[in-house]
Design a protein around this motif. Structure first.
Motif, mmCIF file in Angstrom:
data_model
loop_
_atom_site.group_PDB
_atom_site.id
_atom_site.type_symbol
_atom_site.label_atom_id
_atom_site.label_comp_id
_atom_site.label_asym_id
_atom_site.label_seq_id
_atom_site.Cartn_x
_atom_site.Cartn_y
_atom_site.Cartn_z
ATOM 1 N N LEU B 67 16.761 13.821 -68.121
ATOM 2 C CA LEU B 67 16.425 14.444 -69.411
ATOM 3 C C LEU B 67 17.177 13.786 -70.566
ATOM 4 C CD1 LEU B 67 14.944 16.602 -71.012
ATOM 5 C CD2 LEU B 67 16.729 18.226 -70.441
ATOM 6 N N LEU B 68 18.440 13.430 -70.311
ATOM 7 C CA LEU B 68 19.244 12.810 -71.369
ATOM 8 C C LEU B 68 18.594 11.512 -71.845
ATOM 9 C CD1 LEU B 68 21.839 13.103 -72.989
ATOM 10 C CD2 LEU B 68 23.060 11.883 -71.219
ATOM 11 N N GLU B 69 18.120 10.748 -70.857
ATOM 12 C CA GLU B 69 17.456 9.480 -71.174
ATOM 13 C C GLU B 69 16.192 9.734 -71.991
ATOM 14 O OE1 GLU B 69 16.439 5.787 -68.261
ATOM 15 O OE2 GLU B 69 17.696 7.433 -67.507
ATOM 16 N N PHE B 70 15.453 10.779 -71.583
ATOM 17 C CA PHE B 70 14.210 11.114 -72.271
ATOM 18 C C PHE B 70 14.486 11.506 -73.729
ATOM 19 C CE2 PHE B 70 11.239 14.478 -73.586
ATOM 20 C CZ PHE B 70 10.055 13.753 -73.586
ATOM 21 N N LEU B 71 15.512 12.372 -73.927
ATOM 22 C CA LEU B 71 15.845 12.824 -75.288
ATOM 23 C C LEU B 71 16.284 11.641 -76.154
ATOM 24 C CD1 LEU B 71 17.784 16.154 -74.588
ATOM 25 C CD2 LEU B 71 15.450 15.882 -75.437
ATOM 26 N N THR B 72 17.103 10.766 -75.547
ATOM 27 C CA THR B 72 17.563 9.584 -76.293
ATOM 28 C C THR B 72 16.379 8.716 -76.686
ATOM 29 O OG1 THR B 72 19.531 9.659 -74.922
ATOM 30 C CG2 THR B 72 19.225 7.704 -76.239
ATOM 31 N N GLY B 73 15.428 8.585 -75.736
ATOM 32 C CA GLY B 73 14.244 7.778 -76.013
ATOM 33 C C GLY B 73 13.406 8.346 -77.148
ATOM 34 N N LEU B 74 13.357 9.686 -77.238
ATOM 35 C CA LEU B 74 12.576 10.355 -78.280
ATOM 36 C C LEU B 74 13.034 9.937 -79.673
ATOM 37 C CD1 LEU B 74 11.966 14.125 -77.440
ATOM 38 C CD2 LEU B 74 10.321 12.283 -77.634
ATOM 39 N N VAL B 75 14.375 9.961 -79.860
ATOM 40 C CA VAL B 75 14.900 9.647 -81.191
ATOM 41 C C VAL B 75 15.133 8.150 -81.350
ATOM 42 C CG1 VAL B 75 15.975 11.889 -81.511
ATOM 43 C CG2 VAL B 75 17.270 10.055 -80.419
ATOM 44 N N GLY B 76 15.067 7.435 -80.231
ATOM 45 C CA GLY B 76 15.469 6.032 -80.218
ATOM 46 C C GLY B 76 14.799 5.159 -81.267
ATOM 47 N N ASP B 77 13.456 5.200 -81.293
ATOM 48 C CA ASP B 77 12.741 4.301 -82.191
ATOM 49 C C ASP B 77 13.135 4.504 -83.637
ATOM 50 O OD1 ASP B 77 11.478 3.024 -80.235
ATOM 51 O OD2 ASP B 77 9.588 4.156 -80.359
ATOM 52 N N ALA B 78 13.174 5.779 -84.027
ATOM 53 C CA ALA B 78 13.451 6.083 -85.433
ATOM 54 C C ALA B 78 14.819 5.559 -85.858
ATOM 55 C CB ALA B 78 13.370 7.591 -85.663
ATOM 56 N N VAL B 79 15.867 5.838 -85.035
ATOM 57 C CA VAL B 79 17.207 5.474 -85.497
ATOM 58 C C VAL B 79 17.539 4.012 -85.266
ATOM 59 C CG1 VAL B 79 18.198 7.771 -85.421
ATOM 60 C CG2 VAL B 79 18.265 6.333 -83.382
ATOM 61 N N SER B 80 16.939 3.406 -84.218
ATOM 62 C CA SER B 80 17.322 2.004 -83.998
ATOM 63 C C SER B 80 16.755 1.118 -85.107
ATOM 64 C CB SER B 80 16.908 1.510 -82.611
ATOM 65 O OG SER B 80 15.615 1.918 -82.301
ATOM 66 N N ARG B 81 15.718 1.632 -85.793
ATOM 67 C CA ARG B 81 15.161 0.872 -86.908
ATOM 68 C C ARG B 81 16.195 0.718 -88.038
ATOM 69 N NH1 ARG B 81 9.452 3.132 -87.474
ATOM 70 N NH2 ARG B 81 9.296 2.442 -85.320
ATOM 71 N N ILE B 82 17.062 1.713 -88.202
ATOM 72 C CA ILE B 82 18.088 1.576 -89.242
ATOM 73 C C ILE B 82 19.388 1.021 -88.663
ATOM 74 C CG2 ILE B 82 17.165 3.340 -90.792
ATOM 75 C CD1 ILE B 82 19.372 5.231 -89.630
ATOM 76 N N GLY B 83 19.317 0.487 -87.441
ATOM 77 C CA GLY B 83 20.490 -0.175 -86.870
ATOM 78 C C GLY B 83 21.469 0.766 -86.223
ATOM 79 N N PHE B 84 21.011 1.987 -85.882
ATOM 80 C CA PHE B 84 21.897 2.961 -85.274
ATOM 81 C C PHE B 84 21.578 3.072 -83.790
ATOM 82 C CE2 PHE B 84 23.533 7.167 -84.305
ATOM 83 C CZ PHE B 84 24.686 7.206 -85.057
#
Lengths: 195, 174
Positions: B67-84
């Motif tokens: 589940l942790l991986e899934f939750l991280t994946g959910l927000v992943g795209d949005a925040v990695s775009r700003i380098g986070f």
């Protein structure tokens, strides 16, 4: 707060594991973590005992009072509306020094007394029961974190095999300065806007 | 950056030197005081064992279930775009509410990537420079029964965000 967070981790984790057929891993994960907690605790025991011993020397020698006495220029700058001889000054200074030294147990009582004094000051001038400018500033600075040495983090890093557990101390101080600087600028802008 | 890392090496020995020296100057029995403090510290550390077991088991379940991986994946795209880095976003958010739950998640990062990896350094710095915003505010304001908190929350969130941004930047340049 932790009630819901913890319950969420456990319940959602188990439900998710059941849906995805990971039940064996979930059981293993829970049991392994419990064992790990014990070995972490043993590492912590040594480091925390050492550090608490050092801090105790400072506390008993009156280091908090001594350093708090040197805080008045900073307090004048942060709290221009606070009278010089107001008792809140002393509590705010003790709270900040205790936070800088990492003496959490000494910081909170002083901080709560500071809030009480600030509330008394507020009652003299404002009829409405809302946070005064001084309360906002005090809490924002407090929450921005002032800690000098992140001893718990150093212990965690040591346990997980870091080559240099204390190497984060300098960067942590730099980051703390950034967050505190942001807090000070924000409070000053709000002060200025309210006139 | 080298100056900051040099500071890391010096600050603990210098603090100990200062405190022990100060204690001696004030004519304190420094060794006895040390032993008393160490005893209290050892007790504190032993008393957090149940908390650690609970939290680490919670995070262990969350991680093992996927589940942790899934939750991280959910927000992943949005925040990695700003380098986070998406892996540390849950920790930054949980830290606003609970320090110990954030610690549990940070230990998971140490286990997965190692404390000296870039992510490990990021969470180490991040958790050292932020406070539990909502918890601290509720304790302090409740103590004087003030409900209208003015501009405390935006200010505290801004300070925390600045600390998190600084952590990401510093860890990348270490």
């Amino acid at each position: 707060m932790l009630n819901y967070l913890w319950a969420f981790m456990i319940l959602a984790g188990i439900a998710w594991g059941a849906l995805h057929g990971n039940m064996a891993e979930v059981a293993q994960g829970a049991l392994d973590s419990a064992g790990e907690a014990v070995s972490l605790c043993i590492t912590m025991l040594g480091i925390i005992a050492l550090w608490s011993g050092i801090l105790k020397i400072g506390e008993r020698a009156g280091l908090i009072d001594r350093l708090a006495g040197k805080m008045s220029p900073a307090l004048r700058f942060l709290f221009p509306g606070l009278p010089l001889d107001h008792p809140a000054n002393r509590f705010i200074a003790s709270n900040m020094i205790a936070n800088i030294l990492g003496l959490g147990w000494a910081a909170t009582p002083a901080g709560l007394k500071a809030m009480k004094e600030l509330d008394r000051l507020r009652a003299q001038t404002a009829a409405e029961k809302a946070a005064s400018r001084e309360m906002c500033t005090f809490l924002i600075i407090n929450i921005s974190s002032l800690q000098l040495i992140p001893i718990n983090m150093i212990a965690y890093r040591a346990q997980y095999g870091s080559r240099a557990p204390a190497a984060v101390t300098g960067p942590a101080i730099a980051a703390t300065m950034v967050s505190t600087a942001a807090a000070v600028v924000f409070c000053k802008v709000m002060d200025w806007k309210r006139g | 950056m080298r100056l900051i890392l040099y500071l890391s090496d010096c600050i603990i020995p210098l603090t100990i030197l200062y405190i022990v020296g100060f204690g001696l100057l004030m004519k304190r029995p420094v060794y006895d005081d040390f032993v008393d403090g160490a005893r209290e510290g050892a007790r504190t550390a032993a008393e957090i064992l149940p908390t650690l077991v609970g939290l680490m088991a919670g995070v262990g379940v969350l991680r093992a279930s996927g589940l942790l991986e899934f939750l991280t994946g959910l927000v992943g795209d949005a925040v990695s775009r700003i380098g986070f880095p998406p892996q540390i976003l849950p920790i930054a958010l949980v830290k606003l509410f609970s320090s110990s739950a954030a610690t549990g998640l940070a230990l998971d990062i140490f286990k997965e990537y190692g404390p000296d990896s870039q992510l490990g350094l990021m969470v180490s710095i991040m958790l050292s420079c932020t406070e539990t915003v909502f918890y601290t505010m509720s304790i302090y304001f409740q103590s004087v029964k003030v409900k209208k908190t003015g501009y405390t929350l935006p200010g505290a969130l801004l300070a925390s965000a600045a600390g998190v941004a600084a952590s990401v930047f510093l860890a990348r340049h270490m």
